[in-house]
Design an enzyme around this catalytic site. Structure first.
Site, short mmCIF file in Angstrom:
data_model
loop_
_atom_site.label_atom_id
_atom_site.label_comp_id
_atom_site.label_asym_id
_atom_site.label_seq_id
_atom_site.Cartn_x
_atom_site.Cartn_y
_atom_site.Cartn_z
N CYS A 1 5.77 -5.12 12.10
CA CYS A 1 4.61 -5.12 11.77
C CYS A 1 3.53 -4.32 12.66
CB CYS A 1 4.01 -6.47 11.29
SG CYS A 1 2.16 -6.23 10.55
N THR B 1 6.23 0.31 8.18
CA THR B 1 5.33 1.50 8.10
C THR B 1 5.14 2.20 9.60
OG1 THR B 1 3.44 -0.16 8.84
CG2 THR B 1 3.91 0.38 6.43
N ALA C 1 -4.01 -2.30 6.96
CA ALA C 1 -3.83 -3.32 8.13
C ALA C 1 -4.25 -4.84 7.59
CB ALA C 1 -4.87 -2.68 9.15
N GLY D 1 10.68 2.95 2.16
CA GLY D 1 9.86 4.01 2.85
C GLY D 1 9.62 5.30 1.79
#
Lengths: 260, 300
Positions: free
Chosen positions: B128, B191, B69, B241
């Site tokens: 994001c 993500t 984060a 990924g």
């Protein structure tokens, strides 16, 4: 010359020197380039554990090409690392971070402070200083004073323990206050955040330069991910937002430059 | 043996790129890999002004993955153009700039500032999960995604890639919206939103409480979504990924990706991008495949 690579190193030895604290030696050419206060990234021997564990260098020996790391088991990754035996391979990313500016200590009364698992990197600093007036203040939980004998080769050792079972009861600053004849002109420190905050305050009040080594959860270790940042007083060089990268611009900072 | 691929008229010497946010602007990894060997360098997201990002801790490991984060800490477009793009000019590698913003206007400002530069493509970060305003708000609503794509396409001088979020019910709806609005390509997946709790402290591990999950743990989800999108749209796909090896990269290509990006695995193995290029070359030669392009979407 900078040494920057990920490599497979071989474990020379590993032993538990205190409860949950391990003393690991690995063979690597990096030992010839390491500066005190730099760190390495050790990858746990497991496919499911992706990230390196940032661990400070305790000592380096260029001749035997050995790096020594002393670390505490803090979670799964370090637990896996603690199982490594002599002859095992371990993946290592190094050399990381800036290290302590030991050149600034020349001719001064030097006070090194280490608290808990912040003690190991200060051993490398004490070893590198070719100075007369070096004092190492080491803070422990109890009388299990790991590494203190190693320090005696290079510095005047002063011990503090939280439970008062050895040395001065309290922390490293309590021990410094108790030694009225030691007048620090420069402080270099590594340890838990409350200790570093107290040192920053002490240094500012007494107008002494203090260099402190910070830690933070890291991912890349090379300044790319911006995972490990410390708040800075001035705009940082990378993002210009007062959040500097501990892995790259640190881990050692002039205490006046960081807000901790 | 031919590893070249083309997306929106831009030719890449091979299909291996870096995933935004994991490779800085290339500088940080140039000690480890020759950037000239890469298909493209995709830079860390850049906004119109510097962003400080989130409080720490910002990263933590999870089984076969990690949560982050960061909150898109970045120096803003001015420093980016002066310093980071200048650095990348030392290399013969296409540059794809990841663009982030809190409002449509923020994105447009960055796109406009890049119009006169020599960057090859723009990747628009509407996915994001770690910033409160903008970003993912555009990536989880197909009408909002259509609108921002259309407005960016109206002014962009470079081909536009829309980077999609997996945190939606049906990613093909988002892919179709981007295509309908004129996107030149899509990249996926960003993500997956996750959380980790420290039971000793009885608190969240990350200061932001949630973070984006990446790494090999998310790879099967990403391969599935690339496959779904490849069957839903005609524009090229950049797949990502949890790619850790050439075998992983080939899975994405066979599922329908024209190119792939390596993300979290740069942290594990800083040499992985170039090793994946070499692995793809080896696969082509061992299997007698003339061109990597034959493999794109070959699994139906």
């Amino acid at each position: 010359m900078d040494y920057r690579k990920k490599e497979t190193t071989v474990v020379v030895s590993q032993e538990e020197i205190s409860d949950g604290i391990f003393d690991l030696r690995v063979k690597t050419e990096a030992a010839g380039y390491a500066k005190p206060g730099q760190f390495v990234g050790l990858f746990p021997p497991s496919d499911g554990h992706l990230l390196m564990r940032p661990i400070s260098i305790c000592e380096s020996d260029a001749e035997s090409k050995t790096l020594r790391m002393v670390y505490r088991i803090a979670g799964d990754g370090t637990k896996l690392l603690s199982g490594l035996k002599a002859g095992d391979n371990v993946e290592m990313l190094s050399l990381l971070g800036n290290g302590f500016p030991t050149g600034e200590a020349v001719g001064k009364c030097i006070v090194l402070m280490g608290g808990g698992i912040g003690i190991p990197p200060m051993l490398g600093v004490s070893k590198s200083l070719q100075e007369e007036n070096v004092h190492a203040f080491l803070g422990y939980r109890n009388k299990d004073t790991f590494l203190s004998e190693d320090f005696r080769k290079y510095a005047n050792v002063h011990i503090a323990s939280e439970d008062g079972s050895i040395g001065v009861k309290g922390n490293v600053l309590d021990a410094l206050t108790a030694e009225s004849e030691v007048k620090p002109e420069i402080i270099m420190a590594c340890g838990p955040m409350p200790m570093l905050r107290a040192i920053k305050k002490y240094a500012e009040e007494n107008q002494i330069i203090a260099y402190i080594s910070l830690e933070e959860r890291m991912a890349c270790g090379v300044g790319a991910c911006l995972g490990c940042v410390a708040k800075t007083v001035n705009k940082d060089a990378h993002s210009h937002v007062n959040n500097t990268r501990i892995c790259t611009e640190g881990p050692v900072f002039d205490a006046r430059e960081v807000e901790i | 043996m031919d590893t070249r691929v083309t997306i929106a008229g831009v030719e890449f010497k091979n299909p291996v790129m870096t995933a935004s946010g994991t490779f800085g602007s290339g500088m940080e990894y140039s000690d480890f890999v020759d950037l000239n060997r890469l298909g493209a360098v995709v830079t860390k997201g850049v906004a119109n002004v510097p962003w400080p990002g989130n409080p720490t801790p910002r990263v933590t490991e999870t089984p076969s993955g990690m949560l982050n984060a960061i909150g898109l800490q970045n120096p803003g477009i001015d420093v980016f153009i002066e310093r980071d793009l200048e650095f990348l000019r030392n290399y013969d590698v296409p540059v794809i700039v990841n663009v982030c913003g809190k409002s449509v206007e923020d994105y447009l400002t960055v796109v406009e500032r890049l119009a006169d530069t020599d960057v090859s493509m723009l990747e628009i970060n509407v996915s994001c999960p770690n910033v409160k305003e903008g970003a993912i708000a555009f990536g989880q609503n197909k009408d909002a995604l259509f609108d921002i794509t259309k407005r960016i396409k109206e002014i962009a001088k470079q081909p536009v890639i829309m980077k999609l979020s997996p945190n939606v019910t049906d990613i093909t709806e988002m892919a179709r919206a981007a295509e309908a609005a004129g996107a030149d390509a899509i990249s996926l997946i960003n993500t997956i939103t996750g959380m980790k709790i420290d039971i000793k402290r009885r608190s969240f591990v990350l200061a932001n409480k949630t973070g984006g999950l990446s790494g090999p743990a998310i790879r099967p989800v990403a391969v599935r979504m690339v496959y779904q999108c490849a069957n839903a749209v005609k524009i090229p796909i950049i797949g990502m990924g949890g790619i850790a090896s050439a075998e992983d990269a080939l899975e994405f290509i066979m599922a329908g990706a024209t190119a792939v990006s390596v993300g979290a695995y740069n942290f594990v193995n800083p040499y992985s991008t170039v090793e994946i290029v070499e692995g793809i070359e080896k696969y082509l030669s061992e299997t007698g495949t003339q061109s990597v392009r034959e493999l794109i979407g070959c699994v139906k």
